[in-house]
Structures are given as structure tokens and as C-alpha cells.
Design a protein around this motif. Structure first.
Motif: not given
Length: 125
Positions: A108-114
Motif C-alpha cells: 500500500l505504501n509503495r502505491r501511496g495508499m492507506k
């Protein structure tokens, strides 16, 4: 006659056997929260599974109990109190679930998601 499930026949490989046991949209989430929180009641588990109907949650819990991952304890009180907890077998999958959780966080972090939980903690939802 007992209902046959996917793993009643010999699996083609050990990965198939393992994935068949935790196959289901909510089983991993249930196991993770029981690992993290300890013995938990039905309504608390339902709060961790948004979008999961009570019927589906009950089905997933029954399958996990049948497979030996969790125990269901009914206390003789009014109103009835039922708690679910991990068995020794359920605890043995804990390190795998924690690693999978960390991998998911990184993905998720690598895709800028939370996650929804992260957004709630930050007051964005």
C-alpha cells in the motif's frame, strides 16, 4: 453425510493445502485479529470485518473452528456470551499472518495508499 470441502481430496501441492485452509475473504482478517487481540466476541470480530454479513462471518468462524484454528467458548450466563480464540494450530499461523500484514502495508505504501483504519486514525474518514 458431511459436506465435502476443497481440501477433502489430496491437494496437488503443499501450497494448495495451506491456501485451502485459509481460503475465504474474511478468514485471514479473523485470524489476524484473534492473534492481535486475543479471545474476542462475535460483535468485535464483526467490527473488524466491514461489509461482512453476520451470516458469512458465522460461516467463516464455523469453518475455522472445524479446521482446528479457533475455539468457540459459550459461557452459561444471561445474556449468552460467546468468545472465539486461537488454538495452538491457529497460533502456529501467526508469524505468516504478521509477515503478510507487513507485506500488505508495504504494498500500500509503495502505491501511496492507506487503509481505512489509517485514515480513521488521522481523522480523514
Amino acid at each position: 453425510m458431511p459436506k465435502r470441502r476443497n481440501y477433502d481430496a489430496a491437494p496437488a501441492c503443499t501450497m494448495e493445502a495451506a491456501l485451502n485452509l485459509i481460503n475465504g475473504r474474511w478468514k485471514g482478517v479473523i485470524l489476524f485479529h484473534l492473534l492481535k487481540d486475543g479471545a474476542t466476541r462475535f460483535n468485535a470480530l464483526q467490527r473488524h470485518c466491514p461489509g461482512c454479513t453476520p451470516r458469512l462471518l458465522t460461516k467463516q468462524l464455523r469453518e475455522l473452528e472445524e479446521d482446528g484454528f479457533i475455539t468457540r467458548t459459550v459461557y452459561p450466563v444471561v445474556p449468552p456470551k460467546v468468545e472465539y480464540a486461537l488454538t495452538e494450530e491457529g497460533c502456529s499461523i501467526g508469524p505468516i499472518l504478521l509477515t503478510l500484514c507487513e507485506w500488505g502495508r508495504g504494498w500500500l505504501n509503495r502505491r501511496g495508499m492507506k487503509t481505512l483504519a489509517d485514515n480513521l486514525e488521522q481523522g480523514k474518514a
